[in-house]
Design a protein around this motif. Structure first.
Motif, PDB file in Angstrom:
ATOM      1  N   ARG A  94       0.829  -1.212   0.000  1.00 13.85           N
ATOM      2  CA  ARG A  94       0.000   0.000   0.000  1.00 13.85           C
ATOM      3  C   ARG A  94       0.863   1.262   0.000  1.00 13.85           C
ATOM      4  NH1 ARG A  94      -3.123  -3.102   4.311  1.00 13.85           N
ATOM      5  NH2 ARG A  94      -5.040  -3.820   3.272  1.00 13.85           N
ATOM      6  N   LEU A  95       1.913   1.240   0.817  1.00 13.36           N
ATOM      7  CA  LEU A  95       2.790   2.414   0.883  1.00 13.36           C
ATOM      8  C   LEU A  95       3.546   2.617  -0.428  1.00 13.36           C
ATOM      9  CD1 LEU A  95       4.125   2.020   4.536  1.00 13.36           C
ATOM     10  CD2 LEU A  95       2.760   3.930   3.663  1.00 13.36           C
ATOM     11  N   ARG A  96       3.953   1.539  -1.084  1.00 13.57           N
ATOM     12  CA  ARG A  96       4.622   1.667  -2.371  1.00 13.57           C
ATOM     13  C   ARG A  96       3.687   2.272  -3.405  1.00 13.57           C
ATOM     14  NH1 ARG A  96       8.014  -3.492  -4.226  1.00 13.57           N
ATOM     15  NH2 ARG A  96       8.663  -1.911  -5.759  1.00 13.57           N
ATOM     16  N   GLU A  97       2.417   1.909  -3.338  1.00 12.47           N
ATOM     17  CA  GLU A  97       1.439   2.496  -4.258  1.00 12.47           C
ATOM     18  C   GLU A  97       1.292   3.999  -4.016  1.00 12.47           C
ATOM     19  OE1 GLU A  97      -2.045   0.192  -3.532  1.00 12.47           O
ATOM     20  OE2 GLU A  97      -1.365  -1.526  -4.722  1.00 12.47           O
ATOM     21  N   VAL A  98       1.261   4.390  -2.743  1.00 15.33           N
ATOM     22  CA  VAL A  98       1.170   5.816  -2.403  1.00 15.33           C
ATOM     23  C   VAL A  98       2.410   6.555  -2.893  1.00 15.33           C
ATOM     24  CG1 VAL A  98       1.185   7.456  -0.478  1.00 15.33           C
ATOM     25  CG2 VAL A  98      -0.376   5.501  -0.438  1.00 15.33           C
ATOM     26  N   ILE A  99       3.576   5.962  -2.674  1.00 12.47           N
ATOM     27  CA  ILE A  99       4.839   6.572  -3.101  1.00 12.47           C
ATOM     28  C   ILE A  99       4.839   6.816  -4.604  1.00 12.47           C
ATOM     29  CG2 ILE A  99       7.306   6.089  -3.417  1.00 12.47           C
ATOM     30  CD1 ILE A  99       7.175   4.686  -0.624  1.00 12.47           C
ATOM     31  N   CYS A 100       4.437   5.828  -5.358  1.00 10.17           N
ATOM     32  CA  CYS A 100       4.445   5.957  -6.817  1.00 10.17           C
ATOM     33  C   CYS A 100       3.380   6.931  -7.312  1.00 10.17           C
ATOM     34  CB  CYS A 100       4.248   4.586  -7.462  1.00 10.17           C
ATOM     35  SG  CYS A 100       5.615   3.440  -7.175  1.00 10.17           S
ATOM     36  N   LYS A 101       2.195   6.864  -6.731  1.00 10.05           N
ATOM     37  CA  LYS A 101       1.091   7.720  -7.173  1.00 10.05           C
ATOM     38  C   LYS A 101       1.391   9.192  -6.949  1.00 10.05           C
ATOM     39  CE  LYS A 101      -3.833   8.615  -6.422  1.00 10.05           C
ATOM     40  NZ  LYS A 101      -5.066   8.185  -5.690  1.00 10.05           N
ATOM     41  N   HIS A 102       2.022   9.524  -5.825  1.00 19.35           N
ATOM     42  CA  HIS A 102       2.198  10.926  -5.456  1.00 19.35           C
ATOM     43  C   HIS A 102       3.633  11.429  -5.656  1.00 19.35           C
ATOM     44  CE1 HIS A 102      -1.851  11.192  -3.809  1.00 19.35           C
ATOM     45  NE2 HIS A 102      -1.647  10.021  -3.214  1.00 19.35           N
ATOM     46  N   GLY A 103       4.470  10.627  -6.225  1.00 17.52           N
ATOM     47  CA  GLY A 103       5.841  11.076  -6.491  1.00 17.52           C
ATOM     48  C   GLY A 103       6.634  11.352  -5.232  1.00 17.52           C
ATOM     49  N   ILE A 104       6.430  10.511  -4.212  1.00 16.42           N
ATOM     50  CA  ILE A 104       7.127  10.701  -2.935  1.00 16.42           C
ATOM     51  C   ILE A 104       8.629  10.482  -3.134  1.00 16.42           C
ATOM     52  CG2 ILE A 104       7.350   9.860  -0.558  1.00 16.42           C
ATOM     53  CD1 ILE A 104       4.690  11.332  -1.195  1.00 16.42           C
ATOM     54  N   GLU A 105       9.439  11.339  -2.471  1.00 16.08           N
ATOM     55  CA  GLU A 105      10.887  11.260  -2.618  1.00 16.08           C
ATOM     56  C   GLU A 105      11.617  10.934  -1.318  1.00 16.08           C
ATOM     57  OE1 GLU A 105      12.037  14.487  -5.868  1.00 16.08           O
ATOM     58  OE2 GLU A 105      10.676  15.292  -4.336  1.00 16.08           O
ATOM     59  N   LEU A 106      10.898  10.976  -0.189  1.00 11.92           N
ATOM     60  CA  LEU A 106      11.508  10.659   1.114  1.00 11.92           C
ATOM     61  C   LEU A 106      10.391  10.198   2.046  1.00 11.92           C
ATOM     62  CD1 LEU A 106      14.178  12.660   3.071  1.00 11.92           C
ATOM     63  CD2 LEU A 106      12.039  12.063   4.217  1.00 11.92           C
ATOM     64  N   VAL A 107      10.675   9.175   2.836  1.00 11.97           N
ATOM     65  CA  VAL A 107       9.695   8.635   3.787  1.00 11.97           C
ATOM     66  C   VAL A 107      10.191   8.878   5.206  1.00 11.97           C
ATOM     67  CG1 VAL A 107       8.490   6.558   4.575  1.00 11.97           C
ATOM     68  CG2 VAL A 107       8.949   6.881   2.129  1.00 11.97           C
ATOM     69  N   HIS A 108       9.289   9.395   6.054  1.00 15.63           N
ATOM     70  CA  HIS A 108       9.628   9.709   7.442  1.00 15.63           C
ATOM     71  C   HIS A 108       8.647   8.970   8.352  1.00 15.63           C
ATOM     72  CE1 HIS A 108      10.647  13.098  10.576  1.00 15.63           C
ATOM     73  NE2 HIS A 108      10.594  11.889  11.135  1.00 15.63           N
ATOM     74  N   ALA A 109       9.154   7.994   9.103  1.00  8.13           N
ATOM     75  CA  ALA A 109       8.317   7.186   9.999  1.00  8.13           C
ATOM     76  C   ALA A 109       8.422   7.694  11.429  1.00  8.13           C
ATOM     77  CB  ALA A 109       8.727   5.721   9.931  1.00  8.13           C
ATOM     78  N   ARG A 110       7.277   7.742  12.117  1.00  2.94           N
ATOM     79  CA  ARG A 110       7.222   8.293  13.466  1.00  2.94           C
ATOM     80  C   ARG A 110       6.741   7.298  14.523  1.00  2.94           C
ATOM     81  NH1 ARG A 110       8.036  13.651  13.741  1.00  2.94           N
ATOM     82  NH2 ARG A 110       8.070  14.841  11.779  1.00  2.94           N
ATOM     83  N   SER A 111       6.583   6.041  14.153  1.00  4.33           N
ATOM     84  CA  SER A 111       6.131   5.037  15.120  1.00  4.33           C
ATOM     85  C   SER A 111       6.591   3.661  14.649  1.00  4.33           C
ATOM     86  CB  SER A 111       4.605   5.086  15.253  1.00  4.33           C
ATOM     87  OG  SER A 111       4.158   4.226  16.276  1.00  4.33           O
ATOM     88  N   ARG A 112       6.715   2.736  15.574  1.00  2.00           N
ATOM     89  CA  ARG A 112       7.415   1.488  15.285  1.00  2.00           C
ATOM     90  C   ARG A 112       6.704   0.570  14.296  1.00  2.00           C
ATOM     91  NH1 ARG A 112       7.890  -0.169  21.386  1.00  2.00           N
ATOM     92  NH2 ARG A 112       5.973   1.088  21.324  1.00  2.00           N
ATOM     93  N   ALA A 113       5.460   0.199  14.561  1.00  2.00           N
ATOM     94  CA  ALA A 113       4.801  -0.772  13.681  1.00  2.00           C
ATOM     95  C   ALA A 113       4.753  -0.285  12.233  1.00  2.00           C
ATOM     96  CB  ALA A 113       3.413  -1.094  14.208  1.00  2.00           C
ATOM     97  N   PRO A 114       4.266   0.920  11.969  1.00  2.00           N
ATOM     98  CA  PRO A 114       4.271   1.371  10.568  1.00  2.00           C
ATOM     99  C   PRO A 114       5.671   1.623  10.022  1.00  2.00           C
ATOM    100  CG  PRO A 114       3.484   3.128  12.005  1.00  2.00           C
ATOM    101  CD  PRO A 114       3.575   1.889  12.841  1.00  2.00           C
ATOM    102  N   ALA A 115       6.642   1.841  10.904  1.00  2.00           N
ATOM    103  CA  ALA A 115       8.011   2.069  10.426  1.00  2.00           C
ATOM    104  C   ALA A 115       8.574   0.838   9.738  1.00  2.00           C
ATOM    105  CB  ALA A 115       8.911   2.493  11.581  1.00  2.00           C
ATOM    106  N   TRP A 116       8.224  -0.353  10.220  1.00  2.00           N
ATOM    107  CA  TRP A 116       8.709  -1.567   9.569  1.00  2.00           C
ATOM    108  C   TRP A 116       8.201  -1.639   8.134  1.00  2.00           C
ATOM    109  CZ3 TRP A 116      12.479  -4.680  11.121  1.00  2.00           C
ATOM    110  CH2 TRP A 116      12.846  -4.658  12.483  1.00  2.00           C
TER     111      TRP A 116
END
Length: 397
Positions: A94-116
């Motif tokens: 799901r996150l890869r789909e979001v990254i590709c759809k919106h042209g994300i260039e950097l990911v910043h995680a703020r909590s453990r479970a979603p960080a994995w």
């Protein structure tokens, strides 16, 4: 405390790493409740938008979604609070789909479970990965330290206080070269006594049914045992006076059993009607204006602890426990008092001392406390430092 930034931040400030451009950032966290982690995500998203960059936050939703969107950033709903390993694996896709759809260039995680999930998605797409290490994270069963280690796995690891910086260095020495200390900041425009109208203060007083006359003890913080609400009730029961009212302010977040336990403790202590649990408050600046003393009695060390900082910005004396981030933000004996964690007698005595301050002492404390906060713990400084981390990672790609 003037020495605020360490690790790669110091290298960049020395000119060893050039500044790059700001990327399109996706911040990842479980939900957007009313806590400090969530508030920081909103502030950074607003800072990106103000700098002319599209900003994205993904979570399961919550109170602060409106704040994200009001800042001009986009919120994307994903089931990121899950700790189920199979669902976490699906979240990678799901996150890869979001990254590709919106042209994300950097990911910043703020909590453990979603960080994995976020790390796997970022690596699959070849993107820089940032984490904010915002807690001590318990290690009370085998494998927990490895689970927590995800928060030290970023290309940049942001510690939100010097206390957390040292914690990370001790547990994950290999992260030292990627570590950046950026203390959390507050909005000094929001937390400014001169910007809070009398009407707002009256509205909170009416909602809480504040009686005329008695001094007000205020304890903000979500309802959870380690925040120390029960510790505070025990201390109030030890006090020699009863001419006060205490408001315990914070979201119970589904902890109905704990709230019931607190209410029973209040009743047993003979403090019914004096100590009141009032739930979440959307206008904390107005709430601070009602307080004669603000108490932060956490039983476990706070990674940062924004309550004493907000209270000092509002010119209110603070009583807090002597550990964690509180040691960095209070000046003992000048802007507040620190007491040993769990020491009921010491907490009771400190609150009584704070209540005895006369008008002259309070007037002298207010500008000094506010200046102390303005020197280091502002949202502008926090956001600017975070955006610099993003730029440097882009420059180093």
């Amino acid at each position: 405390m003037s020495d605020t930034y360490t690790g790669i931040e110091d290298d960049a400030m020395a000119g060893e790493v050039p500044l790059g451009r700001l990327p399109r950032v996706l911040q990842v966290l479980p939900a957007l409740g009313a806590g400090g982690v969530e508030r920081t995500a909103v502030d950074v998203a607003a800072g990106l938008v103000a700098a002319g960059v599209d900003a994205f936050v993904t979570s399961e939703g919550g109170r602060l979604v409106h704040d994200v969107e009001r800042a001009g950033a986009s919120h994307i709903v994903l089931p990121l609070a899950t700790k189920n390993p199979f669902r976490m694996r699906r979240n990678v896709r799901r996150l890869r789909e979001v990254i590709c759809k919106h042209g994300i260039e950097l990911v910043h995680a703020r909590s453990r479970a979603p960080a994995w999930s976020a790390l796997a998605a970022a690596r699959a797409e070849g993107l820089p990965f940032v984490t904010t290490y915002a807690g001590t994270y318990n290690e009370n069963f085998p494998g927990k330290r490895r689970y927590n280690a995800i928060m030290a796995a970023g290309d940049a690891v942001i510690a939100n206080s010097h206390f957390i910086e040292q914690h990370v260095r001790e547990r994950y020495p290999d992260a030292a070269g990627r570590l950046v200390t950026i203390p959390r900041g507050i909005d000094l425009h929001v937390f400014d006594p001169h910007n809070v109208s009398q009407e707002r203060v009256i509205a909170v007083a009416k909602a809480w049914r504040l009686p005329d006359g008695p001094p007000v003890i205020l304890m903000p913080g979500r309802l959870t045992r380690w925040k120390g609400q029960g510790f505070l009730v025990d201390a109030l029961a030890r006090m020699s006076r009863r001419d006060f009212v205490c408001f315990i302010v914070g979201d119970e977040q589904g902890r109905n059993k704990y709230r019931t336990e607190l209410e029973e403790k209040i009743s047993t202590a003979g403090l019914g009607g004096i100590v009141r649990i009032v739930g979440h408050c959307r206008d904390m600046a107005a709430a601070y204006m009602l307080a004669d003393v603000v108490v932060a009695p956490s039983l476990e060390p706070e990674a940062f602890g924004r309550i004493p900082v907000e209270a000092q910005a509002m010119g209110r004396p603070v009583v807090a426990t002597d550990h964690g981030g509180f040691r960095e933000t209070l000046i003992p004996g000048e802007t507040g008092l620190l007491v040993p964690p769990g020491d009921v007698a010491a907490l009771a005595a400190a609150i009584e001392d704070a209540l005895r301050l006369d008008a002259s002492a309070r007037e002298s404390l207010a500008p000094y406390a506010r200046a102390h906060v303005a020197a280091t713990w502002t949202v502008e400084r926090m956001v600017a430092s975070t955006l610099d981390v993003y730029r440097r990672l882009m420059a180093g790609r």
